[in-house]
Design an enzyme around this catalytic site. Sequence first.
Site: not given
Length: 202
Positions: A58-59, A62, A161
């Site tokens: 997930h990170e 980004h 987010d």
Amino acid sequence: MGWSFNIGKIGGTVLRVHVTFFLLLVWIWFMHYQIGGTAAAWEGVAFIVAVFACVVLHEFGHALAARHYGIKTPDITLLPIGGLARLERMPEEPRQELVIAIAGPMVNVVIAALIIFALGGTAGIEQMLQVEDPRADFLVRLAGVNIFLVLFNLIPAFPMDGGRVLRALLATRLSWAKATQIAANIGQGLAFLFGFLGLLYN
């Protein structure tokens, strides 16, 4: 971030793990041991590690989106409450922040979709909600966690987010400062609401 350990470097981004993460693993081991013995304890630890692998992806979602706009991510730190990707600077345009903010949850959408597809589409909502039950299917629970991560992260509470998505949308019509203020106020309001509901139903 203090009390964190460097466990590697991927694509120029240092991956760190906060010491409290290891305490979480110990706690999970003992909790699951009380439920089902040694086998359940190690499966519980494996599940948490799998969940945090999804958080890392997930990170990095980004980070990759930020890199597309020339923004580096010096490090990502794993905490018991999730992950934190530190960007070297803020995006210059609302559209850039929107893409960077939404990239993380979209990774979890893909992970959940792949797991459900691998299971032949047989994972039901009730099964995926049994996240804390070590007797439930490992992959079904992991799909459920990823869906939860999507829904949770898209709550419009800045600086999550969803709050960044909200700020980016507001900034298309307002100044950055005004958009940030509104998003922050909404975030504070939601935090108060969730805290009140937590006390009410505790």
